[in-house]
Design a protein around this motif. Structure first.
Motif, PDB file in Angstrom:
ATOM      1  N   GLY A   1      -7.870  -8.282  -8.601  1.00 39.18           N
ATOM      2  CA  GLY A   1      -7.723  -7.910  -7.189  1.00 39.18           C
ATOM      3  C   GLY A   1      -5.918  -7.793  -7.209  1.00 39.18           C
ATOM      4  O   GLY A   1      -5.483  -8.323  -7.908  1.00 39.18           O
ATOM      5  N   ALA A   2      -5.791  -6.732  -6.580  1.00 35.57           N
ATOM      6  CA  ALA A   2      -4.283  -6.691  -6.509  1.00 35.57           C
ATOM      7  C   ALA A   2      -3.929  -6.105  -4.951  1.00 35.57           C
ATOM      8  O   ALA A   2      -4.378  -5.497  -4.330  1.00 35.57           O
ATOM      9  CB  ALA A   2      -3.796  -5.717  -7.605  1.00 35.57           C
ATOM     10  N   TRP A   3      -2.368  -6.038  -4.849  1.00 30.76           N
ATOM     11  CA  TRP A   3      -2.044  -5.372  -3.412  1.00 30.76           C
ATOM     12  C   TRP A   3      -0.589  -5.108  -3.888  1.00 30.76           C
ATOM     13  O   TRP A   3       0.067  -5.739  -4.261  1.00 30.76           O
ATOM     14  CB  TRP A   3      -1.861  -6.714  -2.556  1.00 30.76           C
ATOM     15  CG  TRP A   3      -1.457  -6.037  -1.035  1.00 30.76           C
ATOM     16  CD1 TRP A   3      -0.033  -6.386  -0.779  1.00 30.76           C
ATOM     17  CD2 TRP A   3      -2.091  -5.545  -0.242  1.00 30.76           C
ATOM     18  NE1 TRP A   3       0.034  -5.584   0.469  1.00 30.76           N
ATOM     19  CE2 TRP A   3      -1.260  -5.309   0.937  1.00 30.76           C
ATOM     20  CE3 TRP A   3      -3.441  -5.027  -0.110  1.00 30.76           C
ATOM     21  CZ2 TRP A   3      -1.878  -4.522   1.906  1.00 30.76           C
ATOM     22  CZ3 TRP A   3      -3.655  -4.356   1.206  1.00 30.76           C
ATOM     23  CH2 TRP A   3      -2.778  -4.132   2.277  1.00 30.76           C
ATOM     24  N   ASP A   4      -0.361  -3.794  -3.524  1.00 29.86           N
ATOM     25  CA  ASP A   4       0.973  -3.279  -3.813  1.00 29.86           C
ATOM     26  C   ASP A   4       1.602  -3.024  -2.444  1.00 29.86           C
ATOM     27  O   ASP A   4       2.957  -2.516  -2.578  1.00 29.86           O
ATOM     28  CB  ASP A   4       0.829  -2.059  -4.568  1.00 29.86           C
ATOM     29  CG  ASP A   4       0.431  -0.697  -3.620  1.00 29.86           C
ATOM     30  OD1 ASP A   4      -0.092  -0.956  -2.511  1.00 29.86           O
ATOM     31  OD2 ASP A   4      -0.046   0.168  -4.174  1.00 29.86           O
ATOM     32  N   GLY A   5       1.373  -3.737  -1.484  1.00 35.35           N
ATOM     33  CA  GLY A   5       2.086  -3.509  -0.309  1.00 35.35           C
ATOM     34  C   GLY A   5       1.395  -2.585   0.882  1.00 35.35           C
ATOM     35  O   GLY A   5       2.063  -2.711   2.042  1.00 35.35           O
ATOM     36  N   SER A   6       0.770  -1.631   0.237  1.00 34.99           N
ATOM     37  CA  SER A   6       0.089  -0.710   1.219  1.00 34.99           C
ATOM     38  C   SER A   6      -1.408  -0.456   1.050  1.00 34.99           C
ATOM     39  O   SER A   6      -2.159  -0.062   1.844  1.00 34.99           O
ATOM     40  CB  SER A   6       0.688   0.764   0.768  1.00 34.99           C
ATOM     41  OG  SER A   6       0.590   1.324  -0.331  1.00 34.99           O
ATOM     42  N   ALA A   7      -1.905  -0.860  -0.172  1.00 36.16           N
ATOM     43  CA  ALA A   7      -3.237  -0.872  -0.452  1.00 36.16           C
ATOM     44  C   ALA A   7      -3.734  -1.966  -1.528  1.00 36.16           C
ATOM     45  O   ALA A   7      -3.048  -2.309  -2.301  1.00 36.16           O
ATOM     46  CB  ALA A   7      -3.738   0.578  -0.934  1.00 36.16           C
ATOM     47  N   GLU A   8      -4.807  -2.451  -1.060  1.00 34.79           N
ATOM     48  CA  GLU A   8      -5.691  -3.214  -2.097  1.00 34.79           C
ATOM     49  C   GLU A   8      -6.630  -2.627  -3.292  1.00 34.79           C
ATOM     50  O   GLU A   8      -7.064  -1.865  -2.803  1.00 34.79           O
ATOM     51  CB  GLU A   8      -6.618  -4.196  -1.229  1.00 34.79           C
ATOM     52  CG  GLU A   8      -7.275  -5.265  -2.208  1.00 34.79           C
ATOM     53  CD  GLU A   8      -8.020  -6.304  -1.184  1.00 34.79           C
ATOM     54  OE1 GLU A   8      -8.203  -7.376  -1.986  1.00 34.79           O
ATOM     55  OE2 GLU A   8      -8.208  -5.908  -0.143  1.00 34.79           O
ATOM     56  N   THR A   9      -5.990  -3.159  -4.137  1.00 33.01           N
ATOM     57  CA  THR A   9      -7.153  -2.644  -5.530  1.00 33.01           C
ATOM     58  C   THR A   9      -7.937  -3.688  -5.862  1.00 33.01           C
ATOM     59  O   THR A   9      -7.714  -4.815  -6.106  1.00 33.01           O
ATOM     60  CB  THR A   9      -6.195  -2.516  -6.615  1.00 33.01           C
ATOM     61  OG1 THR A   9      -5.568  -1.366  -6.332  1.00 33.01           O
ATOM     62  CG2 THR A   9      -7.242  -1.743  -7.894  1.00 33.01           C
ATOM     63  N   VAL A  10      -9.313  -3.476  -6.063  1.00 30.74           N
ATOM     64  CA  VAL A  10     -10.321  -4.383  -6.390  1.00 30.74           C
ATOM     65  C   VAL A  10     -10.732  -4.487  -7.716  1.00 30.74           C
ATOM     66  O   VAL A  10     -10.648  -3.262  -8.212  1.00 30.74           O
ATOM     67  CB  VAL A  10     -11.707  -4.413  -5.698  1.00 30.74           C
ATOM     68  CG1 VAL A  10     -12.662  -5.509  -6.185  1.00 30.74           C
ATOM     69  CG2 VAL A  10     -11.231  -4.579  -4.225  1.00 30.74           C
TER      70      VAL A  10
END
Length: 120
Positions: A92-101
């Motif tokens: 999982g990742a978060w770039d400040g505007s959207a989460e990626t699973v």
């Protein structure tokens, strides 16, 4: 894929370690699949350092390890890292505007089958 390697570096050797870590990152950066890398020192314990790299896949990282420049500049440095797990799948990742699973690339039998053995 994230690779996180931790090091215990005497304070007097910090500048030399940083130079070697930057050379390792340079060697990694020239390899296909390299996304980014960083070297950092603990704000609380000045002898604790970390080298992190991000790759587009486990295969990209493993293939990079066979490159001559990586063997010279990075593998020798990584051999000095703490003996602990260092390769992590991004789940999982978060770039400040959207989460990626993320998803796993591990085979279902990865813990029981070894290279050259038939699947169990």
């Amino acid at each position: 894929m994230l690779v996180i390697s931790r090091f215990d570096v005497p304070e007097a050797e910090g500048a030399g370690f940083l130079e070697r870590a930057r050379a390792a990152l340079g060697a990694f950066a020239a390899r296909p699949g390299f996304v980014r890398g960083r070297v950092g020192r603990s704000a609380d314990v000045p002898t604790a350092w970390a080298l992190t790299t991000e790759w587009d896949s486990v295969g990209s990282f493993r293939r990079a390890l066979s490159d001559f420049d990586v063997k010279v500049h990075a593998s020798t440095l990584l051999a000095e890292s703490s003996d602990e797990p260092s390769a992590f799948e991004v789940m999982g990742a978060w770039d400040g505007s959207a989460e990626t699973v993320g998803r796993t690339d591990r085979a279902p039998d990865a813990d029981v089958t070894r290279v050259g053995e038939p699947p169990r």
